[in-house]
Motif scaffolding. Sequence first.
Motif, mmCIF file in Angstrom:
data_model
loop_
_atom_site.group_PDB
_atom_site.id
_atom_site.type_symbol
_atom_site.label_atom_id
_atom_site.label_comp_id
_atom_site.label_asym_id
_atom_site.label_seq_id
_atom_site.Cartn_x
_atom_site.Cartn_y
_atom_site.Cartn_z
ATOM 1 N N GLY A 187 0.809 -1.218 0.000
ATOM 2 C CA GLY A 187 0.000 0.000 0.000
ATOM 3 C C GLY A 187 0.832 1.253 0.000
ATOM 4 N N VAL A 188 2.086 1.192 0.396
ATOM 5 C CA VAL A 188 2.942 2.372 0.427
ATOM 6 C C VAL A 188 4.220 2.128 -0.361
ATOM 7 C CG1 VAL A 188 2.054 3.254 2.600
ATOM 8 C CG2 VAL A 188 3.890 1.576 2.640
ATOM 9 N N ALA A 189 4.110 1.376 -1.374
ATOM 10 C CA ALA A 189 5.289 1.071 -2.176
ATOM 11 C C ALA A 189 5.840 2.331 -2.808
ATOM 12 C CB ALA A 189 4.927 0.062 -3.248
ATOM 13 N N GLN A 190 7.110 2.299 -3.106
ATOM 14 C CA GLN A 190 7.780 3.477 -3.644
ATOM 15 C C GLN A 190 7.232 3.829 -5.024
ATOM 16 O OE1 GLN A 190 11.996 3.189 -3.630
ATOM 17 N NE2 GLN A 190 12.318 5.074 -4.752
ATOM 18 N N THR A 191 6.920 5.141 -5.197
ATOM 19 C CA THR A 191 6.483 5.614 -6.496
ATOM 20 C C THR A 191 7.682 5.855 -7.387
ATOM 21 O OG1 THR A 191 6.537 7.899 -5.765
ATOM 22 C CG2 THR A 191 4.474 6.722 -5.466
ATOM 23 N N ARG A 192 7.375 6.126 -8.684
ATOM 24 C CA ARG A 192 8.461 6.275 -9.641
ATOM 25 C C ARG A 192 9.362 7.450 -9.290
ATOM 26 N NH1 ARG A 192 6.906 6.201 -15.846
ATOM 27 N NH2 ARG A 192 6.368 4.074 -15.164
ATOM 28 N N ASP A 193 8.728 8.579 -8.813
ATOM 29 C CA ASP A 193 9.548 9.755 -8.524
ATOM 30 C C ASP A 193 10.136 9.719 -7.123
ATOM 31 O OD1 ASP A 193 7.373 10.191 -6.954
ATOM 32 O OD2 ASP A 193 6.682 12.005 -7.993
ATOM 33 N N GLY A 194 9.772 8.723 -6.313
ATOM 34 C CA GLY A 194 10.382 8.578 -5.002
ATOM 35 C C GLY A 194 9.787 9.450 -3.924
ATOM 36 N N ARG A 195 8.787 10.289 -4.232
ATOM 37 C CA ARG A 195 8.270 11.199 -3.226
ATOM 38 C C ARG A 195 7.478 10.471 -2.145
ATOM 39 N NH1 ARG A 195 5.310 15.613 -6.823
ATOM 40 N NH2 ARG A 195 4.728 13.667 -7.901
ATOM 41 N N ASN A 196 6.865 9.344 -2.445
ATOM 42 C CA ASN A 196 6.083 8.602 -1.467
ATOM 43 C C ASN A 196 6.788 7.329 -1.027
ATOM 44 O OD1 ASN A 196 3.984 10.447 -1.487
ATOM 45 N ND2 ASN A 196 3.015 9.485 -3.265
ATOM 46 N N ALA A 197 8.097 7.264 -1.169
ATOM 47 C CA ALA A 197 8.834 6.066 -0.797
ATOM 48 C C ALA A 197 8.823 5.873 0.713
ATOM 49 C CB ALA A 197 10.273 6.166 -1.299
ATOM 50 N N ALA A 198 8.707 4.614 1.157
ATOM 51 C CA ALA A 198 8.778 4.267 2.571
ATOM 52 C C ALA A 198 10.151 3.680 2.854
ATOM 53 C CB ALA A 198 7.688 3.267 2.928
ATOM 54 N N VAL A 199 10.696 4.007 4.042
ATOM 55 C CA VAL A 199 12.024 3.532 4.436
ATOM 56 C C VAL A 199 11.901 2.908 5.814
ATOM 57 C CG1 VAL A 199 14.405 4.175 4.938
ATOM 58 C CG2 VAL A 199 13.169 5.315 3.078
ATOM 59 N N LEU A 200 12.492 1.739 5.980
ATOM 60 C CA LEU A 200 12.485 1.048 7.262
ATOM 61 C C LEU A 200 13.920 0.726 7.655
ATOM 62 C CD1 LEU A 200 10.924 -0.425 9.547
ATOM 63 C CD2 LEU A 200 11.031 -2.484 8.123
ATOM 64 N N VAL A 201 14.276 1.071 8.914
ATOM 65 C CA VAL A 201 15.609 0.789 9.447
ATOM 66 C C VAL A 201 15.426 0.092 10.793
ATOM 67 C CG1 VAL A 201 17.797 1.761 10.209
ATOM 68 C CG2 VAL A 201 16.575 2.808 8.297
ATOM 69 N N ALA A 202 16.153 -1.014 11.025
ATOM 70 C CA ALA A 202 16.057 -1.736 12.291
ATOM 71 C C ALA A 202 17.308 -2.568 12.487
ATOM 72 C CB ALA A 202 14.809 -2.629 12.315
ATOM 73 N N ASP A 203 17.543 -2.972 13.749
ATOM 74 C CA ASP A 203 18.677 -3.851 14.027
ATOM 75 C C ASP A 203 18.424 -5.261 13.486
ATOM 76 O OD1 ASP A 203 19.928 -1.773 15.304
ATOM 77 O OD2 ASP A 203 19.288 -2.376 17.316
ATOM 78 N N ARG A 204 17.142 -5.719 13.596
ATOM 79 C CA ARG A 204 16.802 -7.070 13.144
ATOM 80 C C ARG A 204 15.465 -7.037 12.437
ATOM 81 N NH1 ARG A 204 18.506 -7.161 18.147
ATOM 82 N NH2 ARG A 204 16.358 -7.200 18.967
ATOM 83 N N VAL A 205 15.371 -7.708 11.312
ATOM 84 C CA VAL A 205 14.127 -7.817 10.556
ATOM 85 C C VAL A 205 13.921 -9.292 10.195
ATOM 86 C CG1 VAL A 205 12.873 -7.151 8.489
ATOM 87 C CG2 VAL A 205 14.365 -5.493 9.618
ATOM 88 N N ALA A 206 12.686 -9.776 10.429
ATOM 89 C CA ALA A 206 12.405 -11.185 10.143
ATOM 90 C C ALA A 206 10.978 -11.319 9.648
ATOM 91 C CB ALA A 206 12.613 -12.035 11.393
ATOM 92 N N LEU A 207 10.742 -12.411 8.867
ATOM 93 C CA LEU A 207 9.403 -12.747 8.388
ATOM 94 C C LEU A 207 8.849 -13.882 9.233
ATOM 95 C CD1 LEU A 207 9.834 -12.660 4.506
ATOM 96 C CD2 LEU A 207 8.409 -11.131 5.879
ATOM 97 N N GLU A 208 7.580 -13.720 9.686
ATOM 98 C CA GLU A 208 6.883 -14.773 10.410
ATOM 99 C C GLU A 208 5.721 -15.232 9.550
ATOM 100 O OE1 GLU A 208 5.720 -13.362 14.215
ATOM 101 O OE2 GLU A 208 7.767 -13.312 15.023
ATOM 102 N N GLY A 209 5.861 -16.377 8.977
ATOM 103 C CA GLY A 209 4.841 -16.872 8.066
ATOM 104 C C GLY A 209 4.830 -16.037 6.792
ATOM 105 N N ASP A 210 3.655 -15.996 6.179
ATOM 106 C CA ASP A 210 3.538 -15.274 4.910
ATOM 107 C C ASP A 210 2.996 -13.869 5.067
ATOM 108 O OD1 ASP A 210 4.429 -17.525 3.597
ATOM 109 O OD2 ASP A 210 2.378 -18.323 3.326
ATOM 110 N N THR A 211 2.534 -13.491 6.287
ATOM 111 C CA THR A 211 1.816 -12.214 6.410
ATOM 112 C C THR A 211 2.401 -11.267 7.446
ATOM 113 O OG1 THR A 211 0.281 -13.152 8.040
ATOM 114 C CG2 THR A 211 -0.343 -13.275 5.691
ATOM 115 N N ARG A 212 3.407 -11.693 8.208
ATOM 116 C CA ARG A 212 3.903 -10.821 9.284
ATOM 117 C C ARG A 212 5.380 -10.514 9.084
ATOM 118 N NH1 ARG A 212 0.726 -10.736 14.051
ATOM 119 N NH2 ARG A 212 2.580 -10.587 15.381
ATOM 120 N N LEU A 213 5.684 -9.211 9.168
ATOM 121 C CA LEU A 213 7.060 -8.717 9.124
ATOM 122 C C LEU A 213 7.371 -8.129 10.492
ATOM 123 C CD1 LEU A 213 9.673 -7.865 7.562
ATOM 124 C CD2 LEU A 213 8.500 -5.716 7.063
ATOM 125 N N VAL A 214 8.441 -8.602 11.142
ATOM 126 C CA VAL A 214 8.799 -8.176 12.492
ATOM 127 C C VAL A 214 10.137 -7.444 12.428
ATOM 128 C CG1 VAL A 214 9.270 -8.901 14.848
ATOM 129 C CG2 VAL A 214 7.568 -10.131 13.481
#
Length: 707
Positions: free
Chosen positions: A18-45
């Motif tokens: 829903g917030v994927a980066q647009t072509r011009d980058g003005r609506n880009a989302a950025v995530l920074v964390a020490d640890r990132v993991a996927l839990e199943g197919d629907t959860r990002l921790v």
Amino acid sequence: MRGLWVALALLLATALPGVAQTRDGRNAAVLVADRVALEGDTRLVAEGNVEAIYRETRLKAARIVYDRSEDRLILDGPIMLIEGETTIILADSGALDADMRNGLLRGARMIMDKRVQLAANRIDRVGGRYTQLYKVAATSCRVCNSATPPIWEIRARRAVHDQQEKQFYFDNAQLRVLDVPILWLPRLRLPDATVERATGFLMPSLSSNSQLGAGVRVPYFIRIGNHRDLTITPFLAANSRTLELRYRQAFRNGDLEINGAFSNDELVADNRAYLFASGAFDLARGFKLQFDIEAVTDKAYLVDYDYSEKDRLDSTLALTRSRRDEYISAGITTYQTLRDGEVNAQIPTIIGDAMYERRYFPGRIGGELRMAYAVYGHRRYSDLDILGRDVARAEADLSWRRGWTLPKGLRLQFEGGVAVDTVRTWQDSTADSSKTQATPRAGLTLRWPLLRQAASGATVVLEPLVMIGWAGGSNSNLPNDESTRVEFDEGNLLSLSRFPAADRRERGLSAAYGFNWARFDPSGGQASLTMGHIVRDETQPDFTRTSGLDGLNSNLLLAGQYRTAGGIALTARTLFDTSFDLTKTEARAAWITPDLGLGASYFWLTEDLAEARPDPVSEWAFDGSYRISRHWTGTANWRYDVSNNRTAEAGLGLQYRNECVEVDLSLSRRFTSSTIVDPSTDLGITVGLRGFSAQGFDNSYTRTCRN
């Protein structure tokens, strides 16, 4: 590291469509964390110093879980949500949708513009526009611990912040002072700290006057639009009912302000009012239009209500244009006297004037050539002889001036010209009814600026100067209405005529001499001194004794200034007669530091019947302010009439100010009296709650918390 950043970007793009980066980058989302993991197919921790950025919103949390199936963020605190440059929300836990526009935060605190903080059990975000706070406490005071209540706070069942309108709406609100309820309102609206202008009540003020009695002012501000506003202030006192008004409007090419008041009091039988209006506008072709209107119903009204100290009101309409080599002006002015014993019909009540001046730089003879034309006229309403005199005057002036630099650094300046004046007089049997006269003139000025560098690094300048001047013609039997008051100072020492207007001109041969001295220190301090004297071959009967220019020898002029980098400033000017007795003197001393401001003024004038002054005038004036502590500032002023050996005015003030409240206390006394005003005492108190406005903010008044 580069691989980690790429992996995080890919995870974010797949997990947050829903917030994927647009072509011009003005609506880009950025995530920074020490640890990132996927839990199943629907959860990002994401855990450990998690920070998510989307548009102008920045979210920090200890842990963020994105549930793709519900398209929401589950947050574990401590949480910090930063919106733009003005809003910060702190919370213990919460849940938001993917673009952080909707959701709830628990155990939250909202901080606006680093000044206003709102603590709530829960905060709901709705549609990215509304922020709803439940069981909220709002204040701009520094809160150091839960045991010490703030100086003031607003408690409410619910508060809604409209980010688009920049307004707070409180339901079932209480205003508390030191945790004591003093006011309850079912509904309360306040602008947030970023709003400069919003409709609503301003802080009231209390006052007590020995003539008007105790009273209260409750101003109400109306925002008519982006460029207009109106302030209505009812003033209710024991002996007065007054309505004060202020209207302001900004235009593309200027601005307008109108101030006025209407009163019904027990001091006079009739209703009282005043009106002050002013405006300035830029017109086509470089012209400027300025006007001001000043009117009052009686002579004492402005002083009784402390609206103004003016004793003559002037209403003016003027049109001007200033260019490098041209000046044009035209205007009309009306006067209303408020002076005790002065009759309005017997002063020049309507005055009109116009002027055109042009300068040229002729190549053959060099120097500067000036041509000026002016017309002037004034009218008195009185029909009495002499007391009702009316005058009209036209003037044409042609002058040429040029300067040369001689050997040894001498500067020679020549000025020559001729003026032709035509004057017409009505209702004065002692004056010529019509007269035209020419005044040729010439002057030669010699200056010798000498420069020396002192051993301390200071620069010292000494400039001896002398001028020889001559003006022809004779003083005709014409009235003197414009040049009744003449000042002899360093600004006109080398002038060929020191009268302020062209209805009078100096005649005959004269010489002026003196010197300028100045010192400039590397530390920023500076000092200057001017001495001057004038001699002439014939007396000028229209110069008064106090002017210092009567007789064949003028008074000796001494004028000086002294200023230090530490904030000390001295200014003085005095005139001595041939016996070295003072004729006129004035002085001002000031010392300005970040915490202290002191000033003292003194002036003395000898008696002079020609200036309607039968007795000498002498007066001292003192004023000062001192920042006693971080939050307390004291002020004082005192004016003493030396000639009559009595105090004219005195006042004291005390201000307390911190980050959330400002309290002003004032006490003043006017001791002078006349047939139109009586002595009076004023006591005033104003309390202002700071924070919910865009007023200036000084961090030096902010309290600090002790550990």
